[in-house]
Design an enzyme around this catalytic site. Sequence first.
Site, PDB file in Angstrom:
ATOM      1  CD  GLU A 137      -0.291  -6.060   9.019  1.00 29.13           C
ATOM      2  OE1 GLU A 137       0.000  -5.736  10.012  1.00 29.13           O
ATOM      3  OE2 GLU A 137      -0.820  -5.792   8.186  1.00 29.13           O
TER       4      GLU A 137
ATOM      5  CG  ASP B  31      -1.887  -0.682   0.838  1.00 35.85           C
ATOM      6  OD1 ASP B  31      -1.793  -1.974   0.105  1.00 35.85           O
ATOM      7  OD2 ASP B  31      -2.917  -1.353   2.557  1.00 35.85           O
TER       8      ASP B  31
END
Length: 442
Positions: free
Chosen positions: A410, A184
């Site tokens: 993550e 992103d």
Amino acid sequence: MMPGNVRAEADQAELDARIAARSIAVLEANWRKTHTVPAAGLYPHQWSWDSSFIAVGLSRVSPRRAGQEMDALFAGQWEDGRLPQIIFDPHRDQDYAPGASFWQSRKIPGSPKQVDTAGLVQPPNHAWAVWKIHQADPAESRRRSFLERNYPRLVHWHEYLSGRRDRGGSGLACIVHPWESGTDNSPLWDTVMTRIPADCKTTLDRPDLQHADAGERPSQKEYGKYFWMAERYRDHGCDDADPDYPFLMEDPLFNTLLAVSELALADIATELGLPGEAHRDRAQRITTALEELYVAELGCYSARDATDGSVVHKATINGLIPLLLPDQVHTQALLETLNGPRFMNGNALMVPSYDATAEDHNPALYWRGPAWFNMSWMVAEALERLGLTEEAAFLRGNIGRLALEHDFPEYVDPWTGAAHGTRSFSWTAALALETTYVRSTP
Ligand code: 2M8
């Protein structure tokens, strides 16, 4: 007394058993009747490319569940073939933004009417995953007609990408939003982002900040721009025909996965007794078109802005993923870049997401430095294919160990392994599980 090598093997087997057991527990906790959420709090819906990575891991313990994961994803496929970035859980609309009430997808012509989805897409790793799932247990796959069911869906998905999304006419698919890259806030999008207005109409809600530190997530200004683009795309009916749409980027990661998936479609077609040549030709055309994105000074691929033809000069993990392509011609240079100061530098545990020599490299900030498990896993796959088994084993070993030691984070600091982002993250668990199987199977 046991000889040293026997003891080391026993230790590794014991570690692998612990990694597998904990990975399975994470995947079980994140399972929601038909699919796996990436993380229970931060990402409470089904995400497209996450599901492919997750299904690859699941296939080692439950091919049936891996098949369900892909079926749930394709239930969200649009009439034009697009496979959406997110399929929303109607009960969790307040817990993630933008959600189903933002997209209102059922009102958009060509969208599925049984589920709510986003209008954007994510990197096309699906055919690759489907082929891997089949290979994990071909007998079970045949019993369930797994390939027969998925092949036409995947072909339709790729037709959308090679057709509607070839906005630059170059043979490469364009992404229309940073969210579509899967990376992103990658520095690859910084220049084009300066041209995007931040004054979106939607009131900015950030449920993500309840689950991850603000310093590890995109900024409020970036979110204003993300929403502005999503609104513009949605309000144009998600039709890919907006002539002045400002974000049209050709990403080496996205297009490499499209080519790798075309090669997987060729294998799937052959298995089904169908001709596969057209898929191989398409993979070759994408590989050739990607050449224009190669930046010799950096020794890696980069992204191109299809609105003006400019190629971004930044070294990111996206630009190393073409290592997966069998016919790409810069393998040696890519390997030097991977092992050099910009990335592994002789002391990294996993592959950083962004050039470590760049002044704005930040080893804790999302896609601007930290190492991600899916990226290191893909690099390990590429190294293995190139016969670099020790290097592949090094990355795979760290994927499993760091996942276990830090509660399946993550992403991690590439050098210290310190954990960042959310925990009990599904693709981390799935790929840690996958690496243990690869290790234990000759
Ligand atoms: C991250 O992206 C989402 C938007 O799709 C977000 O930040 O809210 C990315 O890491 C993406 O690659 C991933 O698919 C998604 C869910 O894990 O999270």
